[in-house]
Scaffold this active site. Structure first.
Site, PDB file in Angstrom:
ATOM      1  N   SER A 145      -8.208   1.141  -5.319  1.00 39.06           N
ATOM      2  CA  SER A 145      -7.140   0.410  -6.004  1.00 39.06           C
ATOM      3  C   SER A 145      -6.040   1.376  -6.382  1.00 39.06           C
ATOM      4  CB  SER A 145      -7.670  -0.269  -7.264  1.00 39.06           C
ATOM      5  OG  SER A 145      -6.603  -0.815  -8.027  1.00 39.06           O
ATOM      6  N   TYR A 160     -12.673   0.354 -14.542  1.00 41.65           N
ATOM      7  CA  TYR A 160     -12.261  -0.052 -13.190  1.00 41.65           C
ATOM      8  C   TYR A 160     -11.538   1.101 -12.500  1.00 41.65           C
ATOM      9  CZ  TYR A 160     -10.052  -2.954  -9.559  1.00 41.65           C
ATOM     10  OH  TYR A 160      -9.622  -3.487  -8.372  1.00 41.65           O
TER      11      TYR A 160
END
Length: 254
Positions: A145, A160
């Site tokens: 990401s 995350y």
């Protein structure tokens, strides 16, 4: 090494109706890949497999497993390998979001996010590597990401970002270790993509806010990411390994 005529790709996290995994499974099936589907719900896995076979004429097999459980995941891949042609590629797409701020973060949430987004990738890579090394060919692509590169700033926060940064390190290390066996390992770092992992369907207002940080005039689609995965697992991408391809509308330039 050339690919076998009949080739299978395993897609984790494929069953979500609006997810990157489903878009990837559909695109690859349309290109003639046989599809191994891994997700949490057996009914959804079976339904998608039947749909792909009906629509594209390929073989497909769905097996339910929690990627955070190594035993479940290995068993699922064993079943896919037994039921479909040679495993040539793995697309690690299963993931969970986590918008909880650091000062409110619990130990349980930290481990939940890392177990799925990092440990689950390792478990899948470790199992398919055994088969790919034996066969002397393979392609592995994992979703990281832009949050890993920018320290968050999209929707999910610290655990995350940490997990997705770990994916980048895992990708580079595996590329080095598995390269001698003609296995490539790459990562894709999406920016804002209109999926439910962004906290539900994006409103027009939220899309407009996200676009302000981009150099293109739209939020990304699941097809944008699926197309990048298709390229990196393709036969012609054998000289690309250990890399991170940003599919982010120019949000992060490096």
């Amino acid at each position: 090494m050339t690919f076998p005529q009949a080739k299978t790709v395993i897609v984790t996290g494929a069953a979500s109706p609006r997810g990157i995994g489903r878009a990837t499974a559909e695109l690859l099936a349309s290109q003639g890949w046989h599809i191994g589907i891994i997700d949490l719900d057996q009914g959804a896995c079976t339904s998608l497999a039947e749909e792909l076979t009906s629509r594209y004429g390929v073989q497909a097999l769905g097996v339910a497993a929690d990627v955070a459980d190594e035993g479940q995941l290995r068993s699922a891949i064993d079943q896919i390998e037994a039921g479909l042609p040679q495993i040539v590629a793995l697309a690690n797409i299963a993931g969970v979001s986590s918008p909880i701020g650091y000062l409110e973060l619990t130990s349980e949430e930290w481990h939940r996010v890392l177990d799925v987004n990092l440990n689950g990738v390792h478990y899948a890579c470790r199992r398919v590597a055994e088969s790919m090394v034996r066969n002397g060919i393979g392609r592995i692509v994992t979703l990281s990401s832009v949050s890993a590169q920018r320290g968050g700033g999209t929707f999910s926060k610290t655990p995350y970002s940490v997990a997705k940064a770990g994916v980048l390190g895992l990708t580079r290390s595996l590329a080095r270790e598995l390269g001698p066996y003609d296995i490539t390992v790459n990562a894709i770092a999406p920016g804002p993509i209109d999926t439910d992992i962004m906290g539900g369907t994006l409103t027009d207002q939220r899309k407009a806010e996200l676009v302000q940080d981009l150099v293109v005039n739209r939020v990304g689609s699941t097809h944008d990411v699926a197309s990048a995965i298709s390229f990196l697992i393709g036969e012609d991408a054998g000289y690309i390994t250990g890399q991170t391809l940003n599919v982010d509308g120019g949000l992060y330039m490096h």
